[in-house]
Scaffold this motif. Structure first.
Motif, PDB file in Angstrom:
ATOM      1  N   SER A  10       0.925   1.072   4.574  1.00  0.00           N
ATOM      2  CA  SER A  10      -0.519   0.852   4.341  1.00  0.00           C
ATOM      3  C   SER A  10      -0.823  -0.500   3.884  1.00  0.00           C
ATOM      4  O   SER A  10      -0.015  -0.960   2.803  1.00  0.00           O
ATOM      5  CB  SER A  10      -0.817   1.986   3.153  1.00  0.00           C
ATOM      6  N   ILE A  11      -1.683  -1.136   4.159  1.00  0.00           N
ATOM      7  CA  ILE A  11      -2.180  -2.548   3.852  1.00  0.00           C
ATOM      8  C   ILE A  11      -3.548  -2.494   3.631  1.00  0.00           C
ATOM      9  O   ILE A  11      -4.192  -1.612   4.110  1.00  0.00           O
ATOM     10  CB  ILE A  11      -1.842  -3.601   4.823  1.00  0.00           C
ATOM     11  N   ALA A  17       0.119  -4.937   0.913  1.00  0.00           N
ATOM     12  CA  ALA A  17       0.842  -3.746   0.995  1.00  0.00           C
ATOM     13  C   ALA A  17       1.411  -3.205  -0.528  1.00  0.00           C
ATOM     14  O   ALA A  17       1.779  -2.209  -0.613  1.00  0.00           O
ATOM     15  CB  ALA A  17       2.026  -3.916   1.696  1.00  0.00           C
ATOM     16  N   THR A  18       1.100  -4.074  -1.407  1.00  0.00           N
ATOM     17  CA  THR A  18       1.245  -3.540  -3.014  1.00  0.00           C
ATOM     18  C   THR A  18       0.406  -4.556  -3.705  1.00  0.00           C
ATOM     19  O   THR A  18       0.135  -5.756  -3.290  1.00  0.00           O
ATOM     20  CB  THR A  18       2.646  -3.452  -3.709  1.00  0.00           C
ATOM     21  N   GLY A  19      -0.103  -3.940  -4.872  1.00  0.00           N
ATOM     22  CA  GLY A  19      -0.573  -4.887  -5.989  1.00  0.00           C
ATOM     23  C   GLY A  19       0.359  -5.543  -6.773  1.00  0.00           C
ATOM     24  O   GLY A  19       1.640  -5.562  -6.521  1.00  0.00           O
ATOM     25  N   GLU A  20       0.000  -5.969  -7.998  1.00  0.00           N
ATOM     26  CA  GLU A  20       0.903  -6.555  -9.047  1.00  0.00           C
ATOM     27  C   GLU A  20       0.182  -6.199 -10.476  1.00  0.00           C
ATOM     28  O   GLU A  20      -1.164  -5.940 -10.494  1.00  0.00           O
ATOM     29  CB  GLU A  20       0.969  -7.915  -8.712  1.00  0.00           C
ATOM     30  N   PRO A  21       0.822  -6.211 -11.440  1.00  0.00           N
ATOM     31  CA  PRO A  21       2.549  -6.393 -11.244  1.00  0.00           C
ATOM     32  C   PRO A  21       3.021  -5.004 -11.193  1.00  0.00           C
ATOM     33  O   PRO A  21       2.414  -3.883 -11.871  1.00  0.00           O
ATOM     34  CB  PRO A  21       2.829  -6.994 -12.787  1.00  0.00           C
ATOM     35  N   GLN A  22       4.161  -5.045 -10.790  1.00  0.00           N
ATOM     36  CA  GLN A  22       4.760  -3.654 -10.424  1.00  0.00           C
ATOM     37  C   GLN A  22       5.637  -3.279 -11.568  1.00  0.00           C
ATOM     38  O   GLN A  22       6.288  -4.238 -12.528  1.00  0.00           O
ATOM     39  CB  GLN A  22       5.791  -3.637  -9.443  1.00  0.00           C
ATOM     40  N   SER A  23       5.670  -1.953 -12.181  1.00  0.00           N
ATOM     41  CA  SER A  23       6.254  -1.531 -13.196  1.00  0.00           C
ATOM     42  C   SER A  23       6.807   0.058 -12.998  1.00  0.00           C
ATOM     43  O   SER A  23       6.122   0.441 -12.298  1.00  0.00           O
ATOM     44  CB  SER A  23       5.531  -1.839 -14.528  1.00  0.00           C
ATOM     45  N   ALA A  24       7.621   0.372 -13.939  1.00  0.00           N
ATOM     46  CA  ALA A  24       7.793   1.806 -13.889  1.00  0.00           C
ATOM     47  C   ALA A  24       6.616   2.808 -14.033  1.00  0.00           C
ATOM     48  O   ALA A  24       6.500   3.840 -13.332  1.00  0.00           O
ATOM     49  CB  ALA A  24       8.663   2.324 -14.987  1.00  0.00           C
ATOM     50  N   GLY A 154      11.983   0.833   5.515  1.00  0.00           N
ATOM     51  CA  GLY A 154      10.905   1.429   4.793  1.00  0.00           C
ATOM     52  C   GLY A 154      10.154   0.800   3.963  1.00  0.00           C
ATOM     53  O   GLY A 154       9.455   1.257   3.323  1.00  0.00           O
ATOM     54  N   GLY A 155      10.384  -0.538   3.825  1.00  0.00           N
ATOM     55  CA  GLY A 155       9.561  -1.192   2.938  1.00  0.00           C
ATOM     56  C   GLY A 155      10.346  -1.810   1.995  1.00  0.00           C
ATOM     57  O   GLY A 155      11.629  -1.335   1.799  1.00  0.00           O
ATOM     58  N   GLY A 156       9.687  -2.366   0.836  1.00  0.00           N
ATOM     59  CA  GLY A 156       8.377  -2.892   0.946  1.00  0.00           C
ATOM     60  C   GLY A 156       8.056  -4.194   1.585  1.00  0.00           C
ATOM     61  O   GLY A 156       8.794  -4.404   2.758  1.00  0.00           O
ATOM     62  N   PRO A 157       6.761  -4.402   1.580  1.00  0.00           N
ATOM     63  CA  PRO A 157       6.451  -5.726   2.540  1.00  0.00           C
ATOM     64  C   PRO A 157       7.297  -6.774   2.768  1.00  0.00           C
ATOM     65  O   PRO A 157       7.229  -7.541   3.618  1.00  0.00           O
ATOM     66  CB  PRO A 157       4.836  -6.120   1.918  1.00  0.00           C
ATOM     67  N   THR A 158       7.990  -7.190   1.712  1.00  0.00           N
ATOM     68  CA  THR A 158       8.912  -8.358   1.760  1.00  0.00           C
ATOM     69  C   THR A 158       9.832  -8.008   2.838  1.00  0.00           C
ATOM     70  O   THR A 158      10.205  -9.109   3.734  1.00  0.00           O
ATOM     71  CB  THR A 158       9.424  -8.941   0.499  1.00  0.00           C
TER      72      THR A 158
END
Length: 220
Positions: A10-11, A17-24, A154-158
């Motif tokens: 999904s984009i 394809a993802t926001g920020e910041p990523q965390s647990a 499977g991703g992520g976008p990078t």
């Protein structure tokens, strides 16, 4: 030869394809669950973890038809370090992914990371292998493990972007969600004229998302 496929990525309208910041606590950053709400309403999603034969509900429309392809014909998966865990997971020897003891992959799954660790065998047929490898090297390893079946990126976008840039993706299914994130990790950067190598089809869904399929053109 097995194919290399991407499904259900999904984009946003602006390509994140993802926001920020990523965390647990926030695996997709400020995007939250908005990129994947279309999938949560499908029968495919309701079936995940449901006992065999159970009618788990969920819609059976166009979104479900695309989502179901995520599980068909794969013998191995490749994912990036940020899909496997939040920043800092390599320093936690007990981290085993987001998915609990029975991850949904059920195949050998290769995590691209600069931090080597022994393979991690989980329930349900998933074993995580941790590779420090180029896309081509990782794909060769995954294909050997897939035993003639396809390999899912499977991703992520990078990671998806790196495999696209290397010309290693045969089929890609994207889901464009009608939101604007403004920041995060974009899929399209550096992929100018990618469409020249693929036949592209778009299918609109009543849910508001657009399913985009990219199928590699055959040489004439």
């Amino acid at each position: 030869m097995s194919r290399t496929r991407i499904h259900n990525l999904s984009i946003s309208l602006d390509g994140f394809a993802t926001g920020e910041p990523q965390s647990a606590e926030a695996p997709f950053g400020h995007a939250g669950e908005r990129l994947h709400e279309w999938m949560f309403a499908t029968r495919f999603w309701s079936q995940q973890g449901a006992p065999d034969g159970t009618d788990a509900g969920g819609s059976a429309g166009v979104d479900d038809a695309f989502a179901q392809l995520h599980s068909i014909g794969f013998g191995a998966e490749i994912m990036g370090a940020h899909k496997f865990g939040p920043p800092g997971w390599p320093d936690d020897p007990d981290w085993s992914g987001w998915w609990g003891p029975n991850p949904p992959f059920h195949t050998p799954t290769f995590v691209l990371t600069h931090h080597a660790r022994p393979p991690l065998e989980m329930e349900g047929g998933t074993t995580f292998h941790f590779l420090d490898a180029s896309p081509a090297e990782a794909l060769a390893t995954a294909r050997a493990a897939a035993d003639g079946q396809d390999v899912r990126i499977g991703g992520g976008p990078t990671v998806v972007r790196e495999f696209l840039a290397a010309g290693l993706v045969d089929h890609m299914h994207l889901v464009q969600v009608p939101i604007v994130l403004g920041r995060g990790v974009r899929l399209w950067d550096g992929l100018e004229a990618l469409e020249d190598a693929y036949d592209v089809e778009a299918v609109s869904s009543p849910s508001g998302v657009t399913h985009l399929t990219f199928t590699r053109k055959t040489a004439s």
